[in-house]
Write a protein that holds these residues in place. Structure first.
Motif, PDB file in Angstrom:
ATOM      1  N   ASP A  40      -7.545  31.913 -10.954  1.00 36.12           N
ATOM      2  CA  ASP A  40      -8.572  31.809 -10.337  1.00 36.12           C
ATOM      3  C   ASP A  40      -8.885  30.668  -9.035  1.00 36.12           C
ATOM      4  OD1 ASP A  40      -9.433  29.355 -11.345  1.00 36.12           O
ATOM      5  OD2 ASP A  40     -11.116  30.221 -12.845  1.00 36.12           O
ATOM      6  N   PHE A  41      -9.718  30.822  -8.409  1.00 34.11           N
ATOM      7  CA  PHE A  41      -9.669  29.864  -7.335  1.00 34.11           C
ATOM      8  C   PHE A  41      -9.735  28.327  -7.616  1.00 34.11           C
ATOM      9  CE2 PHE A  41      -8.881  33.331  -4.470  1.00 34.11           C
ATOM     10  CZ  PHE A  41      -8.399  32.831  -3.460  1.00 34.11           C
ATOM     11  N   ASP A  42      -9.905  28.061  -8.858  1.00 32.84           N
ATOM     12  CA  ASP A  42      -9.687  26.675  -9.408  1.00 32.84           C
ATOM     13  C   ASP A  42      -8.592  26.501 -10.017  1.00 32.84           C
ATOM     14  OD1 ASP A  42     -12.413  25.931  -8.827  1.00 32.84           O
ATOM     15  OD2 ASP A  42     -13.345  27.086 -10.642  1.00 32.84           O
ATOM     16  N   TRP A  43      -7.569  27.429 -10.125  1.00 29.23           N
ATOM     17  CA  TRP A  43      -6.163  27.302 -10.339  1.00 29.23           C
ATOM     18  C   TRP A  43      -6.119  27.266 -11.937  1.00 29.23           C
ATOM     19  CZ3 TRP A  43      -1.884  28.662  -7.920  1.00 29.23           C
ATOM     20  CH2 TRP A  43      -1.813  28.596  -6.613  1.00 29.23           C
ATOM     21  N   VAL A  44      -6.945  27.965 -12.598  1.00 28.03           N
ATOM     22  CA  VAL A  44      -7.063  27.989 -13.890  1.00 28.03           C
ATOM     23  C   VAL A  44      -6.166  29.600 -14.138  1.00 28.03           C
ATOM     24  CG1 VAL A  44      -8.357  28.842 -15.846  1.00 28.03           C
ATOM     25  CG2 VAL A  44      -9.177  27.085 -14.107  1.00 28.03           C
ATOM     26  N   LYS A  45      -5.230  29.604 -14.893  1.00 27.08           N
ATOM     27  CA  LYS A  45      -4.226  30.614 -15.067  1.00 27.08           C
ATOM     28  C   LYS A  45      -4.947  31.462 -16.150  1.00 27.08           C
ATOM     29  CE  LYS A  45       0.672  31.210 -16.497  1.00 27.08           C
ATOM     30  NZ  LYS A  45       1.653  30.732 -16.877  1.00 27.08           N
ATOM     31  N   LEU A  46      -5.007  32.701 -15.710  1.00 28.11           N
ATOM     32  CA  LEU A  46      -5.789  33.801 -16.384  1.00 28.11           C
ATOM     33  C   LEU A  46      -5.147  34.353 -17.642  1.00 28.11           C
ATOM     34  CD1 LEU A  46      -7.876  35.172 -13.610  1.00 28.11           C
ATOM     35  CD2 LEU A  46      -8.630  33.623 -15.014  1.00 28.11           C
TER      36      LEU A  46
ATOM     37  N   VAL B  51      -6.227  36.653  -2.822  1.00 28.39           N
ATOM     38  CA  VAL B  51      -6.388  38.197  -2.813  1.00 28.39           C
ATOM     39  C   VAL B  51      -7.811  38.396  -3.018  1.00 28.39           C
ATOM     40  CG1 VAL B  51      -5.781  40.511  -3.695  1.00 28.39           C
ATOM     41  CG2 VAL B  51      -4.140  38.902  -3.725  1.00 28.39           C
ATOM     42  N   PRO B  52      -8.622  39.006  -2.110  1.00 27.80           N
ATOM     43  CA  PRO B  52     -10.197  39.143  -2.168  1.00 27.80           C
ATOM     44  C   PRO B  52     -10.148  40.383  -3.416  1.00 27.80           C
ATOM     45  CG  PRO B  52      -9.347  39.596   0.064  1.00 27.80           C
ATOM     46  CD  PRO B  52      -8.258  39.364  -0.713  1.00 27.80           C
ATOM     47  N   SER B  53     -11.295  40.307  -4.010  1.00 24.89           N
ATOM     48  CA  SER B  53     -11.671  41.259  -5.219  1.00 24.89           C
ATOM     49  C   SER B  53     -11.445  42.630  -4.831  1.00 24.89           C
ATOM     50  CB  SER B  53     -12.775  41.015  -5.786  1.00 24.89           C
ATOM     51  OG  SER B  53     -13.906  41.263  -4.786  1.00 24.89           O
ATOM     52  N   VAL B  54     -11.858  43.101  -3.598  1.00 23.40           N
ATOM     53  CA  VAL B  54     -11.629  44.413  -3.247  1.00 23.40           C
ATOM     54  C   VAL B  54     -10.126  44.997  -3.303  1.00 23.40           C
ATOM     55  CG1 VAL B  54     -11.197  44.200  -0.900  1.00 23.40           C
ATOM     56  CG2 VAL B  54     -12.331  46.347  -1.663  1.00 23.40           C
ATOM     57  N   LEU B  55      -9.083  44.083  -3.257  1.00 25.32           N
ATOM     58  CA  LEU B  55      -7.577  44.442  -3.260  1.00 25.32           C
ATOM     59  C   LEU B  55      -7.215  44.054  -4.770  1.00 25.32           C
ATOM     60  CD1 LEU B  55      -6.374  43.097   0.311  1.00 25.32           C
ATOM     61  CD2 LEU B  55      -6.707  45.509  -0.488  1.00 25.32           C
ATOM     62  N   ALA B  56      -8.060  43.251  -5.368  1.00 26.85           N
ATOM     63  CA  ALA B  56      -7.508  42.880  -6.771  1.00 26.85           C
ATOM     64  C   ALA B  56      -8.165  43.896  -7.626  1.00 26.85           C
ATOM     65  CB  ALA B  56      -8.234  41.492  -7.050  1.00 26.85           C
ATOM     66  N   PHE B  57      -8.980  43.659  -8.714  1.00 26.28           N
ATOM     67  CA  PHE B  57      -9.294  44.416  -9.811  1.00 26.28           C
ATOM     68  C   PHE B  57     -10.912  45.092  -9.444  1.00 26.28           C
ATOM     69  CE2 PHE B  57      -6.132  42.040 -11.736  1.00 26.28           C
ATOM     70  CZ  PHE B  57      -5.237  43.337 -12.477  1.00 26.28           C
ATOM     71  N   GLY B  58     -11.361  44.627  -8.244  1.00 25.75           N
ATOM     72  CA  GLY B  58     -12.531  45.219  -7.677  1.00 25.75           C
ATOM     73  C   GLY B  58     -13.824  44.932  -8.597  1.00 25.75           C
ATOM     74  N   THR B  59     -14.678  46.053  -8.419  1.00 24.80           N
ATOM     75  CA  THR B  59     -16.167  45.930  -9.085  1.00 24.80           C
ATOM     76  C   THR B  59     -15.971  45.960 -10.680  1.00 24.80           C
ATOM     77  OG1 THR B  59     -16.744  47.201  -7.404  1.00 24.80           O
ATOM     78  CG2 THR B  59     -18.037  47.205  -9.083  1.00 24.80           C
ATOM     79  N   TYR B  60     -14.873  46.434 -11.176  1.00 29.73           N
ATOM     80  CA  TYR B  60     -14.650  46.545 -12.655  1.00 29.73           C
ATOM     81  C   TYR B  60     -13.910  45.623 -13.420  1.00 29.73           C
ATOM     82  CZ  TYR B  60     -16.842  50.952 -11.553  1.00 29.73           C
ATOM     83  OH  TYR B  60     -17.803  51.974 -10.998  1.00 29.73           O
ATOM     84  N   GLY B  61     -13.350  44.822 -12.799  1.00 28.50           N
ATOM     85  CA  GLY B  61     -12.258  43.727 -13.281  1.00 28.50           C
ATOM     86  C   GLY B  61     -11.210  44.619 -14.013  1.00 28.50           C
ATOM     87  N   ASP B  62     -10.721  43.908 -15.089  1.00 24.37           N
ATOM     88  CA  ASP B  62      -9.401  44.479 -15.500  1.00 24.37           C
ATOM     89  C   ASP B  62      -9.900  44.816 -16.961  1.00 24.37           C
ATOM     90  OD1 ASP B  62      -9.290  41.860 -16.916  1.00 24.37           O
ATOM     91  OD2 ASP B  62      -7.144  41.791 -16.748  1.00 24.37           O
ATOM     92  N   ASN B  63     -11.141  44.759 -17.426  1.00 19.63           N
ATOM     93  CA  ASN B  63     -11.700  44.813 -18.828  1.00 19.63           C
ATOM     94  C   ASN B  63     -10.811  43.894 -19.909  1.00 19.63           C
ATOM     95  OD1 ASN B  63     -13.556  47.173 -18.192  1.00 19.63           O
ATOM     96  ND2 ASN B  63     -11.580  48.281 -18.055  1.00 19.63           N
ATOM     97  N   ASP B  64     -10.514  42.696 -19.413  1.00 23.14           N
ATOM     98  CA  ASP B  64      -9.949  41.665 -20.282  1.00 23.14           C
ATOM     99  C   ASP B  64     -10.432  40.237 -19.637  1.00 23.14           C
ATOM    100  OD1 ASP B  64      -8.545  40.594 -22.081  1.00 23.14           O
ATOM    101  OD2 ASP B  64      -6.618  41.267 -21.498  1.00 23.14           O
ATOM    102  N   LYS B  65      -9.508  39.673 -19.105  1.00 23.00           N
ATOM    103  CA  LYS B  65      -9.829  38.222 -18.532  1.00 23.00           C
ATOM    104  C   LYS B  65     -10.389  38.214 -17.267  1.00 23.00           C
ATOM    105  CE  LYS B  65      -6.863  36.204 -21.950  1.00 23.00           C
ATOM    106  NZ  LYS B  65      -7.316  35.504 -22.855  1.00 23.00           N
TER     107      LYS B  65
END
Length: 169
Positions: A97-103, A141-155
């Motif tokens: 994430d943008f706090d450099w926390v590894k997901l 990466v902005p969210s629209v190019l990442a996992f978007g509106t639904y996330g990845d259903n995990d982390k």
């Protein structure tokens, strides 16, 4: 008695309220719904891009915009040879994430995949096309190019911009 049960059953069935039917995910949406979704995504993307630009200003590392609307820490990366569809590549990456926390504890790793035939985040695929073997990059990466509106259903929750550290193996 059977007639009474039958009539009571019909009466109960007639009293049931109809529930509104929603189109399935990927189903047909009205023009209004499509415009609402489009405007939401556009506004969110603008806000995230502004936040990412402000974040970059406070970093010691330089980041450079790419044509697909993400940032990379390698200047003039798009001047490298672009790998065509069909070329094979192996790579791994970590997500922060943008706090450099590894997901995720372990990196996501893909071996011997073919461009044009693997499913990956668009920004990851795009940067891989310009990286050489053993080369590493950090992409924002902005969210629209990442996992978007639904996330990845995990982390990764919905609408979350990401930092991705990627390495070609």
């Amino acid at each position: 008695m059977q007639k009474l049960i039958f009539i009571a059953s019909l009466f109960l069935i007639g009293c049931v309220q109809n529930q509104q039917v929603h189109p399935p995910v990927g189903g047909i949406l009205s023009e209004k719904d499509l415009n609402t979704s489009k405007n939401r995504a556009k506004n969110l993307n603008q806000v995230e891009r502004t936040q990412i630009k402000e974040w970059i200003i406070n970093q010691q590392q330089q980041y450079y915009p790419m044509s697909l609307n993400y940032w990379v820490n390698i200047e003039n990366l798009q001047q490298n040879r672009r790998k065509p569809d069909g070329e094979i590549i192996s790579y791994e990456y970590d997500i922060y994430d943008f706090d450099w926390v590894k997901l995720y504890a372990k990196p996501k790793k893909n071996l011997n995949v073919q461009f044009g035939r693997f499913e990956e985040l668009k920004a990851v695929e795009d940067v891989l096309r310009y990286l050489d073997k053993n080369q590493e990059a950090i992409i924002l990466v902005p969210s629209v190019l990442a996992f978007g509106t639904y996330g990845d259903n995990d982390k990764i929750p919905n609408d979350m911009p990401l930092i991705i550290k990627i390495k070609v193996l």
